[in-house]
Design a protein around this motif. Structure first.
Motif, short mmCIF file in Angstrom:
data_model
loop_
_atom_site.label_atom_id
_atom_site.label_comp_id
_atom_site.label_asym_id
_atom_site.label_seq_id
_atom_site.Cartn_x
_atom_site.Cartn_y
_atom_site.Cartn_z
N THR A 135 0.85 -1.20 0.00
CA THR A 135 0.00 0.00 0.00
C THR A 135 0.88 1.24 0.00
OG1 THR A 135 -1.82 -1.06 1.22
CG2 THR A 135 -1.72 1.33 1.30
N VAL A 136 0.53 2.20 -0.83
CA VAL A 136 1.12 3.54 -0.77
C VAL A 136 0.00 4.53 -0.50
CG1 VAL A 136 2.28 5.39 -2.05
CG2 VAL A 136 3.02 3.02 -2.36
N LEU A 137 0.17 5.32 0.54
CA LEU A 137 -0.79 6.39 0.84
C LEU A 137 -0.06 7.72 0.79
CD1 LEU A 137 -3.63 6.53 3.42
CD2 LEU A 137 -2.01 8.43 3.28
N ASN A 138 -0.56 8.61 -0.05
CA ASN A 138 0.01 9.96 -0.15
C ASN A 138 -0.98 10.97 0.43
OD1 ASN A 138 2.27 8.98 -1.48
ND2 ASN A 138 1.46 9.41 -3.52
N ILE A 180 -3.61 5.05 -2.28
CA ILE A 180 -4.63 5.85 -1.61
C ILE A 180 -4.17 7.30 -1.54
CG2 ILE A 180 -5.90 6.17 0.56
CD1 ILE A 180 -5.22 3.17 1.16
N GLU A 181 -5.10 8.21 -1.75
CA GLU A 181 -4.81 9.64 -1.58
C GLU A 181 -5.76 10.22 -0.53
OE1 GLU A 181 -4.54 13.82 -4.16
OE2 GLU A 181 -5.40 12.01 -5.07
N VAL A 182 -5.21 10.90 0.44
CA VAL A 182 -6.00 11.58 1.46
C VAL A 182 -5.79 13.08 1.28
CG1 VAL A 182 -6.34 11.94 3.94
CG2 VAL A 182 -5.88 9.64 3.07
N ASP A 222 -6.60 9.42 12.03
CA ASP A 222 -7.60 8.37 12.18
C ASP A 222 -8.12 7.92 10.83
OD1 ASP A 222 -9.11 6.70 13.97
OD2 ASP A 222 -10.88 7.90 13.50
N VAL A 223 -8.28 8.86 9.90
CA VAL A 223 -8.72 8.52 8.55
C VAL A 223 -7.64 7.72 7.82
CG1 VAL A 223 -9.31 9.49 6.28
CG2 VAL A 223 -10.30 10.47 8.36
N VAL A 224 -6.39 8.13 7.97
CA VAL A 224 -5.28 7.40 7.36
C VAL A 224 -5.22 5.97 7.90
CG1 VAL A 224 -2.76 7.27 7.15
CG2 VAL A 224 -3.93 9.48 6.88
N ARG A 225 -5.30 5.87 9.22
CA ARG A 225 -5.27 4.55 9.86
C ARG A 225 -6.38 3.66 9.32
NH1 ARG A 225 -8.51 2.30 12.59
NH2 ARG A 225 -9.71 4.21 12.90
N TYR A 226 -7.58 4.21 9.22
CA TYR A 226 -8.72 3.44 8.72
C TYR A 226 -8.46 2.95 7.29
CZ TYR A 226 -13.43 2.32 7.14
OH TYR A 226 -14.52 1.68 6.61
N ALA A 227 -7.98 3.84 6.45
CA ALA A 227 -7.78 3.51 5.03
C ALA A 227 -6.78 2.38 4.84
CB ALA A 227 -7.33 4.75 4.26
N HIS A 232 -7.14 -5.68 2.07
CA HIS A 232 -6.31 -5.16 0.99
C HIS A 232 -7.09 -4.95 -0.31
CE1 HIS A 232 -2.57 -4.14 -0.98
NE2 HIS A 232 -2.97 -4.89 -2.00
N HIS A 233 -8.13 -5.73 -0.55
CA HIS A 233 -8.85 -5.59 -1.82
C HIS A 233 -9.72 -4.34 -1.84
CE1 HIS A 233 -12.01 -7.36 0.68
NE2 HIS A 233 -12.88 -6.93 -0.21
N VAL A 234 -9.84 -3.66 -0.70
CA VAL A 234 -10.63 -2.42 -0.63
C VAL A 234 -9.69 -1.23 -0.80
CG1 VAL A 234 -12.20 -1.00 0.74
CG2 VAL A 234 -12.28 -3.51 0.93
N ASN A 235 -9.88 -0.47 -1.87
CA ASN A 235 -9.03 0.69 -2.12
C ASN A 235 -9.86 1.97 -2.05
OD1 ASN A 235 -6.08 1.27 -3.43
ND2 ASN A 235 -7.53 2.84 -4.01
N LEU A 236 -9.58 2.80 -1.07
CA LEU A 236 -10.20 4.11 -1.00
C LEU A 236 -9.34 5.05 -1.83
CD1 LEU A 236 -11.13 4.26 2.79
CD2 LEU A 236 -12.57 3.59 0.86
#
Length: 256
Positions: A135-138, A180-182, A222-227, A232-236
């Motif tokens: 997972t990469v979250l930016n 994921i992008e927040v 908290d939003v980042v943690r949730y995402a 893994h198959h769920v991508n926000l």
């Protein structure tokens, strides 16, 4: 340790910008849930404090410096690797209109928000691909969605980071990489506005004046943690969050 094997037992993340604000809150939130967290930032003393409070693994590094990035990759690899990369490091410099904007401010914002993120992803992609569940979250900003007066440099940097994120999702889906992008709106942290406005405490306080409840670093964390903890198959793909008082970049309710 193979990152895929690690993912089956203890999730492992690298969080940048972890010395303060959203980065520190994110590292703390994941550690509280049992994740192994590599907390990365430039300020050693702050990282050590965070490590003592939360049990994260502190690593001092400037992600825009190639030699330090190579050392970071080696340290994380030798410690067992990661399955999740969370790019929080970034920021704004200056609030000038384009006609008065300073090239050094633009250079800093592009280097930290865009090139730093790009280099970090490039360095860790082989590890994340190998695990097949990476997972990469930016963390970008609502400044990546709509330009505003006095925001041209920050808008440009965050628009670029958003484009990078969208391209990455298309390019790496064959490796089962979740991207994921927040995009937070108004977040009151101890340093963001202060750094942007050159250390002017009064100007920084004015940014939030009259706004009853701007977002906090913990809200975003908290939003980042949730995402990243969803299956893994769920991508926000994109998560936009703002305080209720901020209906849009140009419309903020301020109480007297």
């Amino acid at each position: 340790m193979n990152p895929a094997e690690n993912a089956e037992s203890v999730r492992s993340a690298l969080v940048t910008g972890a010395s303060t604000g959203i980065g520190a809150a994110t590292a703390r939130a994941l550690a509280e849930q049992g994740w192994r967290v590599f907390a990365v930032a430039r300020r050693t003393e702050r990282l050590q404090e965070l490590a003592e409070q939360s049990g994260v693994i502190p690593i001092t590094a400037d992600i825009t410096e190639d030699a330090q990035l190579a050392k970071l990759l080696t340290e994380v690899t030798e410690a067992g690797g990661i399955d999740t990369l969370i790019n929080i490091a970034g920021g704004a410099r200056g609030a000038d209109k384009l006609a008065e904007s300073k090239a050094q401010d633009w250079d800093w914002m592009y280097r930290v928000n865009v090139l730093g993120t790009m280099k970090l992803i490039q360095a860790f992609l082989p590890m994340l691909r190998a695990g097949r569940r990476g997972t990469v979250l930016n963390l970008t900003s609502t400044a990546a969605l709509v330009a505003y007066e006095g925001g041209s440099g920050y808008n440009a940097a965050k628009f670029a980071e958003r484009a990078l994120t969208q391209a990455l999702r298309l390019e790496e889906v064959e490796h089962n990489l979740r991207v994921i992008e927040v995009l937070p709106g108004m977040v009151r942290t101890e340093e963001f506005a202060l750094n942007r406005l050159g250390g002017d405490q009064q100007a920084a306080a004015k940014v939030y004046r009259g706004v009853a409840e701007p977002l906090s670093a913990d809200d975003v964390a908290d939003v980042v943690r949730y995402a990243v903890t969803l299956p893994h198959h769920v991508n926000l793909d994109e998560i936009v969050l703002r305080p209720v008082a901020q209906a849009a970049a140009h419309k903020v309710i301020r109480e007297p």
